[in-house]
Motif scaffolding. Structure first.
Motif, PDB file in Angstrom:
ATOM      1  N   ALA A  26       0.987  -1.207   0.059  1.00 23.68           N
ATOM      2  CA  ALA A  26       0.018  -0.046   0.034  1.00 23.68           C
ATOM      3  C   ALA A  26       0.991   1.302  -0.134  1.00 23.68           C
ATOM      4  N   GLU A  27       2.078   1.240   0.845  1.00 24.59           N
ATOM      5  CA  GLU A  27       2.716   2.472   0.755  1.00 24.59           C
ATOM      6  C   GLU A  27       3.709   2.702  -0.252  1.00 24.59           C
ATOM      7  N   ALA A  28       3.949   1.702  -1.117  1.00 23.04           N
ATOM      8  CA  ALA A  28       4.759   1.824  -2.247  1.00 23.04           C
ATOM      9  C   ALA A  28       3.711   2.435  -3.434  1.00 23.04           C
ATOM     10  N   ARG A  29       2.558   1.665  -3.306  1.00 21.29           N
ATOM     11  CA  ARG A  29       1.503   2.074  -4.366  1.00 21.29           C
ATOM     12  C   ARG A  29       1.095   3.782  -4.179  1.00 21.29           C
ATOM     13  N   ARG A  30       0.993   4.131  -2.957  1.00 17.70           N
ATOM     14  CA  ARG A  30       0.538   5.531  -2.801  1.00 17.70           C
ATOM     15  C   ARG A  30       1.788   6.481  -3.110  1.00 17.70           C
ATOM     16  N   ALA A  31       3.211   5.751  -2.922  1.00 15.06           N
ATOM     17  CA  ALA A  31       4.306   6.619  -3.116  1.00 15.06           C
ATOM     18  C   ALA A  31       4.364   7.178  -4.630  1.00 15.06           C
ATOM     19  N   VAL A  32       3.846   6.063  -5.462  1.00 10.71           N
ATOM     20  CA  VAL A  32       3.883   6.072  -6.954  1.00 10.71           C
ATOM     21  C   VAL A  32       2.822   7.048  -7.455  1.00 10.71           C
ATOM     22  N   GLY A  33       1.614   7.114  -6.431  1.00 10.90           N
ATOM     23  CA  GLY A  33       0.505   7.956  -6.748  1.00 10.90           C
ATOM     24  C   GLY A  33      -0.519   7.079  -7.603  1.00 10.90           C
ATOM     25  N   TYR A  34      -0.634   6.032  -7.465  1.00 12.74           N
ATOM     26  CA  TYR A  34      -1.620   5.035  -8.084  1.00 12.74           C
ATOM     27  C   TYR A  34      -2.825   4.719  -7.212  1.00 12.74           C
TER      28      TYR A  34
END
Length: 81
Positions: A26-34
């Motif tokens: 979830a953190e990686a997804r949000r960091a990319v902005g997806y």
């Protein structure tokens, strides 16, 4: 032969918490902005699969690999150090 997160953990003496993997994804997804929907389209998974992964109820290594590729991060990003 299929390698699961549990098999990998047993072989390496490491404990993988589904919640750790879930929060890392979830953190990686949000960091990319997806959004979940955008990640689903990019990976070819359905939104429900992404939700299950981020809820900690699914940690299928093949799905994690697809997510890592879509987010352009190594799969190890989702695993404890």
């Amino acid at each position: 032969m299929t390698i699961s997160i549990n098999n990998f953990a047993s072989a390496n003496g490491t404990q993988f918490s589904p919640q750790h993997i879930a929060s890392a994804v979830a953190e990686a997804r949000r960091a990319v902005g997806y959004s979940i929907e955008e990640l689903a389209v990019t990976t070819g998974l359905v939104s429900d699969e992404i939700v299950r992964i981020e809820n900690g109820t699914d940690a299928d290594p093949a799905k994690l690999k697809r997510i890592a590729a879509a987010l352009q991060v190594p799969v190890s990003t989702f695993l404890p150090a």
